[in-house]
Design a protein around this motif. Sequence first.
Motif, short mmCIF file in Angstrom:
data_model
loop_
_atom_site.label_atom_id
_atom_site.label_comp_id
_atom_site.label_asym_id
_atom_site.label_seq_id
_atom_site.Cartn_x
_atom_site.Cartn_y
_atom_site.Cartn_z
N ARG A 3 0.83 -1.21 0.00
CA ARG A 3 0.00 0.00 0.00
C ARG A 3 0.86 1.25 0.00
O ARG A 3 0.53 2.25 -0.65
CB ARG A 3 -0.93 0.01 1.22
N TRP A 4 1.96 1.22 0.71
CA TRP A 4 2.85 2.39 0.75
C TRP A 4 3.47 2.65 -0.62
O TRP A 4 3.67 3.80 -1.01
CB TRP A 4 3.93 2.17 1.80
N ILE A 5 3.76 1.58 -1.36
CA ILE A 5 4.36 1.73 -2.69
C ILE A 5 3.33 2.19 -3.71
O ILE A 5 3.62 3.03 -4.57
CB ILE A 5 5.01 0.40 -3.13
N THR A 6 2.12 1.63 -3.64
CA THR A 6 1.14 1.86 -4.70
C THR A 6 0.20 3.04 -4.44
O THR A 6 -0.32 3.62 -5.39
CB THR A 6 0.30 0.60 -4.93
N PHE A 7 -0.04 3.38 -3.17
CA PHE A 7 -0.99 4.43 -2.86
C PHE A 7 -0.26 5.70 -2.43
O PHE A 7 0.87 5.65 -1.93
CB PHE A 7 -1.94 3.99 -1.74
N ARG A 8 -0.91 6.82 -2.62
CA ARG A 8 -0.35 8.09 -2.21
C ARG A 8 -0.23 8.16 -0.69
O ARG A 8 -0.95 7.49 0.05
CB ARG A 8 -1.24 9.23 -2.71
N ALA A 9 0.69 9.03 -0.24
CA ALA A 9 0.98 9.10 1.20
C ALA A 9 -0.25 9.49 2.00
O ALA A 9 -0.47 9.02 3.12
CB ALA A 9 2.13 10.08 1.45
N SER A 10 -1.09 10.38 1.45
CA SER A 10 -2.27 10.83 2.18
C SER A 10 -3.33 9.73 2.31
O SER A 10 -4.26 9.86 3.11
CB SER A 10 -2.89 12.04 1.48
N GLU A 11 -3.19 8.67 1.53
CA GLU A 11 -4.19 7.60 1.54
C GLU A 11 -3.83 6.48 2.50
O GLU A 11 -4.66 5.61 2.76
CB GLU A 11 -4.34 7.01 0.13
N THR A 12 -2.61 6.46 3.00
CA THR A 12 -2.16 5.34 3.83
C THR A 12 -1.83 5.83 5.23
O THR A 12 -1.33 6.95 5.42
CB THR A 12 -0.91 4.68 3.22
N ALA A 13 -2.10 4.98 6.20
CA ALA A 13 -1.76 5.29 7.58
C ALA A 13 -0.28 5.01 7.82
O ALA A 13 0.40 4.41 6.99
CB ALA A 13 -2.61 4.44 8.53
N ALA A 14 0.21 5.45 8.96
CA ALA A 14 1.62 5.23 9.30
C ALA A 14 1.89 3.74 9.44
O ALA A 14 1.04 2.97 9.92
CB ALA A 14 1.95 5.95 10.61
N THR B 165 -4.09 6.11 -6.24
CA THR B 165 -2.77 5.47 -6.35
C THR B 165 -1.72 6.49 -6.77
O THR B 165 -2.04 7.58 -7.28
CB THR B 165 -2.82 4.33 -7.36
N ARG B 166 -0.47 6.13 -6.59
CA ARG B 166 0.62 7.03 -6.97
C ARG B 166 0.66 7.24 -8.48
O ARG B 166 1.03 8.32 -8.95
CB ARG B 166 1.96 6.46 -6.48
N PHE B 167 0.31 6.20 -9.23
CA PHE B 167 0.31 6.29 -10.69
C PHE B 167 -1.06 5.88 -11.19
O PHE B 167 -1.60 4.85 -10.78
CB PHE B 167 1.38 5.39 -11.30
N SER B 168 -1.63 6.70 -12.06
CA SER B 168 -2.94 6.38 -12.62
C SER B 168 -2.80 5.29 -13.68
O SER B 168 -1.70 4.97 -14.13
CB SER B 168 -3.57 7.62 -13.24
N ARG B 169 -3.95 4.73 -14.07
CA ARG B 169 -3.94 3.68 -15.07
C ARG B 169 -3.38 4.20 -16.40
O ARG B 169 -2.60 3.51 -17.07
CB ARG B 169 -5.35 3.14 -15.28
N ASN B 170 -3.75 5.43 -16.77
CA ASN B 170 -3.25 5.99 -18.03
C ASN B 170 -1.74 6.19 -17.97
O ASN B 170 -1.03 5.97 -18.97
CB ASN B 170 -3.94 7.33 -18.31
N GLN B 171 -1.22 6.63 -16.82
CA GLN B 171 0.22 6.81 -16.69
C GLN B 171 0.96 5.49 -16.83
O GLN B 171 2.01 5.42 -17.46
CB GLN B 171 0.53 7.48 -15.35
N ILE B 172 0.41 4.44 -16.23
CA ILE B 172 1.06 3.12 -16.34
C ILE B 172 1.03 2.62 -17.77
O ILE B 172 2.02 2.10 -18.30
CB ILE B 172 0.36 2.12 -15.39
N ILE B 173 -0.12 2.81 -18.45
CA ILE B 173 -0.23 2.37 -19.84
C ILE B 173 0.75 3.13 -20.72
O ILE B 173 1.43 2.55 -21.58
CB ILE B 173 -1.68 2.57 -20.34
#
Length: 790
Positions: A279-290, A481-489
């Motif tokens: 979750r820390w790798i894939t989601f933005r910092a504001s979306e994940t708890a410590a 997420t840190r990267f959107s689907r379009n960015q990954i594509i």
Amino acid sequence: MRVDGREIPVTGSLLQPLIRRTSDIIRVVLAALWVGVVVAASVITRPEWLALERSVSNIVGFLNPDQSNLVYLVYGMAILALPFAILIELIIGRQWKLLAGYAVSGLVAGLLLSITGTGLSTPQWHLQVPDRLDTFLSQFLDDPRWIAMLAAVLTVSSPWLPTRPRRWLWFLLLAFAPIHLVVSAVVPARAMFGLAVGWLVGAVIVLVVGTPALEVPLDAAVRLLAKRGHTVTAFTVVHPAGRGPLVLAAAVDGPERELMVEMFGKNQRSFGALRQLWRWITFRASETAALHGSMHRAVEHRALMAIAVGELGLAAQTTVAVTALDRGWTLYAHTVPRGTPIAELPGDVLTGVWKSLDTLHRAQVSHGDLRPSEIRINDGTTLFSGFAVAEYGASPAQLQSDVAQLLVSTTAIFGKEPAVRAAINTLGEQTVLTAASRLTKSAMPSGIRKAIPDWSDVLSSARDEVRAQTGHEKIQAEQITRFSRNQIIQLVLLLALVYVAYPFISAVPTFFTQLKTANWWWALLGLAVSGLTYLGAAAALWACASGLVSYRNLVIMQVANTFAATTTPARVGGLALSVRFLQKGGLGAVRATAAVALQQAVQIITHLSLLVVFSIAAGTSADLSHFVPDATVLYLAAGVGVGIIGTFMFVPKLRHWLNNSVRPQLQEVLGELAQLARDPKRFLIIILGCAAITLGQAGALWASVEAFGSGTTFITVTIVTMIGGTLASAAPTPGGVGAVEAALIGGLGAFGLPASIAVPSVLLYRVLTCWLPVFCGWPTMRWLAKKNMI
């Protein structure tokens, strides 16, 4: 189970399945990676490693020969006694069942390292003591089988050994590397390989056999609860240990008649750490708890959150105990959640549910997993349970996620209209509208997706209802997420472009030298003719879509389509882009897919018809044997085809996919073909558009051949283009790079064109029809995305 003289029955299985033993699985993966690293270092970079080892040895090699021999003797005797020390530890600890794993691991590791090209090689150990003791010891220290056996038995035995002896034994085994640097300057690669293989064999056996961590310390849990005034009389397994903790219902004599006991072991700790890291790798910092430092801290946080929510009068459960137990287990005991789940109640409770959530949020507490089973009504008050991912001092993003989750849960139970109306009346229109941007798959926790059948349809209906009740035409999805689907594509497409362009880039210097002799007027004609393919493809797709989209935009999309098709195998990216463009143009998903499928079907028919016509026009003098595959290839292709058909016939899921996904699309295409037969004007447009694609490509290749001196006719080039392109379309490379060039060059050669003309002609043709459009297609696709056309 007998504890302190009392018999306590346990109903259900406490055994954890193999696929959920996270710690053991991680050990196997790391061991396999280490084997790969050792093999790569030994085979690929061994000379560099030898130089490095000698350099390090010159630094640490401060012992004279006599001192080196003494160190070698002492270490050799210690490593020789290592397996017997482990055996004695197991016997003293009465680990009789473990002796079988001990013996199997050593035997398997030794056998694996004894396999050679000619069979099994037996160890060349001379047990008669020679004149020099170091010669006797070197037989074992330099034999990879001995190192592998030691690593395997130590890996199997480690979980059962006391901490201090285990650490010393591993230190003794791993010390052979620095000992060799001090004594002989080079660490034997075969010994490192033996260490890696032994570790892997031991890790696999540990995964199968299990570790003490799998033994649930229920006796300690019984004693702990007794100290808290809760005498356990029976246990019932509610949820076996696996993806979550081991959950037991404990019948007790005390203030409560029943308690819920959750047991978290080492495997839950490993899985929880991996999940947090992911979750820390894939989601933005504001979306994940410590991140929690340990499982005990994570369980403690959950218990404290239950206490904090209880202070607000909104907790359905009360914390009884949190403590660490033997063998790495952590216990969390709480009361049975009070109240009735909202799924069993009428819709008049909705307002109270949203008011309780508002109270929770005013205290800056987020729940994080508002599935229906975690929301209860007790005497008219809404209570919450769970708190596995609850947060105190929650961020605005976490509070908005709570609102989105509750929208989905209440919509699934009470319907979209009352659920959204109650949310807006309680929280306000702007709050609900902001939270609706999180009605996406990535924002929904896995618990909600599993608890709600057809959750994706529920999510879509809730979002549509929010849009309808607030009067907004569109709700922009929040990027979670840190990267959107379009960015990954886009990143994948760029990497694919670099991959497919590399062979061409390597041939650029030679190609530019040959371009000096080219006639540029013919090259410009080829570029102009290749432009007809975009006009033809756009016209065909426009007619297949019944003229419901803009023809001008379709022409622009064809340029972007070149980039998407070239950077993906079998041109699937181009097909997906066409479907997406038609959907954005107003066509439904089924109608857009059918239009693209119809164009492809007519394209194939037109392609084959033109091939027959031009083959007849070419006469029988041309040698087409170069295009006919070998009989073995044909038999192999037929066998693969029969196997695929059989697989789809006998596998229920594939058969279901054919009936429910492929069959409707096929029926739609056949229906469209039937309608085309009754609409000559539309049918003619599609035929001419598809013919323009094939003839435009052939014309571009013919102009490229003429640019380097001719030597063949347009009919010949057309046959080569159609046959060579068809054969190369099956290539797995993106855009058919490599296969197209080889097929076209071989086809021109089959018709007598010399290689000095065929090779640069094909390369020029690919520049005109592939690479120039690709580099124009990338910015065009970004422009279409910016205009919301794809």
